[in-house]
Design a protein around this motif. Sequence first.
Motif, PDB file in Angstrom:
ATOM      1  N   ILE A  62      -7.315   2.557  -3.696  1.00  0.00           N
ATOM      2  CA  ILE A  62      -6.640   3.385  -4.702  1.00  0.00           C
ATOM      3  C   ILE A  62      -7.310   4.759  -4.771  1.00  0.00           C
ATOM      4  N   ALA A  98       0.423   0.525 -11.211  1.00  0.00           N
ATOM      5  CA  ALA A  98       0.740  -0.178  -9.968  1.00  0.00           C
ATOM      6  C   ALA A  98       1.890  -1.166 -10.174  1.00  0.00           C
ATOM      7  N   THR A 136       2.317   7.549   0.546  1.00  0.00           N
ATOM      8  CA  THR A 136       3.395   6.912  -0.201  1.00  0.00           C
ATOM      9  C   THR A 136       4.704   7.082   0.565  1.00  0.00           C
ATOM     10  N   ARG A 147      -0.683   7.334  -5.101  1.00  0.00           N
ATOM     11  CA  ARG A 147      -2.040   7.621  -5.561  1.00  0.00           C
ATOM     12  C   ARG A 147      -2.155   8.967  -6.269  1.00  0.00           C
ATOM     13  N   ILE A 156       2.249   2.409  -3.434  1.00  0.00           N
ATOM     14  CA  ILE A 156       1.349   2.967  -4.459  1.00  0.00           C
ATOM     15  C   ILE A 156       1.303   4.490  -4.329  1.00  0.00           C
ATOM     16  N   SER A 187       0.827  -1.204   0.000  1.00  0.00           N
ATOM     17  CA  SER A 187       0.000   0.000   0.000  1.00  0.00           C
ATOM     18  C   SER A 187       0.866   1.260   0.000  1.00  0.00           C
TER      19      SER A 187
END
Lengths: 323, 526
Positions: B495, B387, B348, B312, B310, B307
């Motif tokens: 996401i 991703a 992130t 976003r 990623i 997570s």
Amino acid sequence: MLPFILKRVFQSFLVLVVTGAIAFSMFTFVGDPIDNMLGQERTMEDVERLRTQLGLDRPVPVQYFKFLNEAVRGNFGVSYRQGREVSEIIMERAPATLELAALSAIFAVVMGIALGVFTAIRRDGFAANFIMSASLIGVSLPTFLIGILLIYLFSVELGWLPSFGRGEVTKIGGWTTGFLTESGLKALILPAITLGLYQMTLIMRLVRSEMLEVLRQDYIRFARARGLSNRVINYRHALKNTMVPVITVIGLQLGAIIAFAIITETVFQWPGLGLLFINAIQFVDIPVMAAYLMMISVMFVVINLLVDILYAFIDPRLRVSAK
Amino acid sequence: MKKTSTILAVAALLSSTAVVNAETLKWARAGDALTLDPHSQNEGPSHTMRHQMYEPLIIRDTSGAFVPTLATDWAPKADNPNVWVFNLRQGVKFHDGADFTAEDVVFSFERAKQPNSDMKELIGSITAVRAVGDHTVEIETDGPNPILPSNLTNLFMMDKGWTEANNTVNVQDFEGGEITFATTNVNGTGAYRLVSREPDVKTVMSRNEDYWGRNDFPMEVSEIVYTPIQNAATRVAALLSGEINFLQDMPVQDLARVDSADGLVVKQAPQNRVIFFGMNQGADDLEADNVEGKNPLADVRVRKAMSMAINRDAIRQVVMRGQSQPAGMIAPPFVNGWTAAMDGESSTDMEGAKALMAEAGYGDGFSIRLDCPNDRYINDEAICQAAVGMLGQIGITVNLDAIPKAQHFPKITDSKTDFYMLGWGVPTYDSEYIFNFLVHGRESDIGTWNGTGFNNADINAKIKSLASNTDLDARNADIAAIWRVVQDEQLYIPIHHQVLNWGMSEGVGIEVDPEDQPRVKYFTMN
């Protein structure tokens, strides 16, 4: 002659059965129709119940046999997506595709022959060279791009023609036609050009090369020596002899126009069989896919059968070798 | 009295023809309604079409709040928590002139509970519906059901007399290909009447001048012409050329073009749909990875690291062209139980992610397959591709398998994927709906979309108890507690929230509905 025809009919029948079998074995890879048919709130029991009800829990050969068994009686089942008889939906959609295909074919044949003859007779002229170069675009650009370019030019920029749909249609018995209203005719123009453009360039190039070939023949020279006018030489003698192979190709291309209307119909939201088939694939609507594929293969097989038989009439050598 | 109203009606008619010209809403979207039978096919475009002509007891406005429609008010019965009492609007008439009464409500609920009905799951808790007088109904459930009204916003009311007279009391057998009177004809109480319909081609509706709310809503559209247009480029071209003046399902790549065109605007709002990745933490060993004998996704540190890898904001800017809201929880913002704090919990942190991977013993990474649809959500395949690159930076080699939705979703429900994309909308606007399908351990009728293998007895019990907990404060505390576990366990990798765009001519006035359900009676036309 009769054994030859019987043999060909039997072969055609085999081709149909095999095509259907291939189509049916492919359906398992398209996805699971149950998933689209039940909402996200479904339970496992719902899924199993529907699967059994539709017969999708049975092996593919059994499903195929069941389909053939029903299809020979004219029963193609019920569309998963629309919940209506497939035969009824196809009858409803067929006029749109047939009208479009007919107009495209007329456009392709008339323009193709006219431009082909023109470029053959004036083969070094500026106009002929321009047409030949431009025709390369028709052959090389994909159909959807041509459709979108036409929409952009004639609908968005100029606002002359509609970008989608059939316009107003008139119902005559079980048939719907767009030929009787102004908006219906306007709606036909862009899709017909898009669908027929490839065939038109093909016919044009074929007519041109055949014609150039014929114009080099001795009898044309003798005709000129006799003092016949150019018009008589070109149209009565040369064109007539050009048409034999051209007609064969036109026959085969007619089937292709109906079968490949899929892309044109998607771009122009044309409510015909091609759009129906695309919808069916996305939804995994197996009865519609099966019926459409069978219909198209029957059409091609019949056209090929007729061409074979015609050839046999024209060329006796084929009959001999068939024995 | 009668005379005055006749004069008023004539005056209204004259003034409306004189001042308001016939305004046609030329409306297009990608798909068509599947049927007009109000209780068959619980599906977006079908409901959108019905909402113009039929009405439920209650609808929601664009903020998600309830709006009285055929019911004027409702409340649980004081002496029996298992019963809700609904008072019905008086003076409502169906299109054919019949009066709308409690009898029709009872009939419609009974019809919606039939085996062929697609709405039966939503009202599965209802045991009886009784008419108490002409304009009051009591709805009894199998236990206290605090969120019953949430399940009624797409449950349409039919006229008992019309349905019986036309022999269409039974919901159509959709899979069996049955065509009934109600699949092709409409007699609702709604603001528009059906004029003509060709499935997948065109549907025409006209304004119902006798509508009960004729003076309460703008109702400036006099005629609706609805056309499904599948091809995205053709849809946009039709809007640009003025052949249509209202477009749902706007392609993201054409937003700027439409917005900059003369006389056209694009309006947007967050949609009731969140996009996320699921990870199979339940299996002992994964099929789609290169680690033998153990499951890297079973380690919460790996899930957290994924997570954290990623980015976003990058997905929002590059893949979605600004058309998304980065998410930290898998609930859309209107849903009861959503909090801004939890929705901001994803950040992130590449270094932190690498450290967590090393701590979990996967410092050298591993490889895994990501299953992704390519025709379901906005730019779904491109999000997965992004991703893949981001997870590659922390050593996870992701093999992307992007396939059509018809093949993708069965993988999730049949547990044939270890790492997958899924999107979720919440029609009830309550977290219980999310927990039932995505958090509860998988059984045949609950947890059906939970492909993570997560199955916690305490959480399961808590989720089950939500259904009948009438103490709303205690219920909300339970919801918050369940969310805490979902967040701490990193059950899913959120996401973003999808953003919904509608394109229209400048003259068309309407706010975007988060459920993608435009109701034409609210439209203004200039």
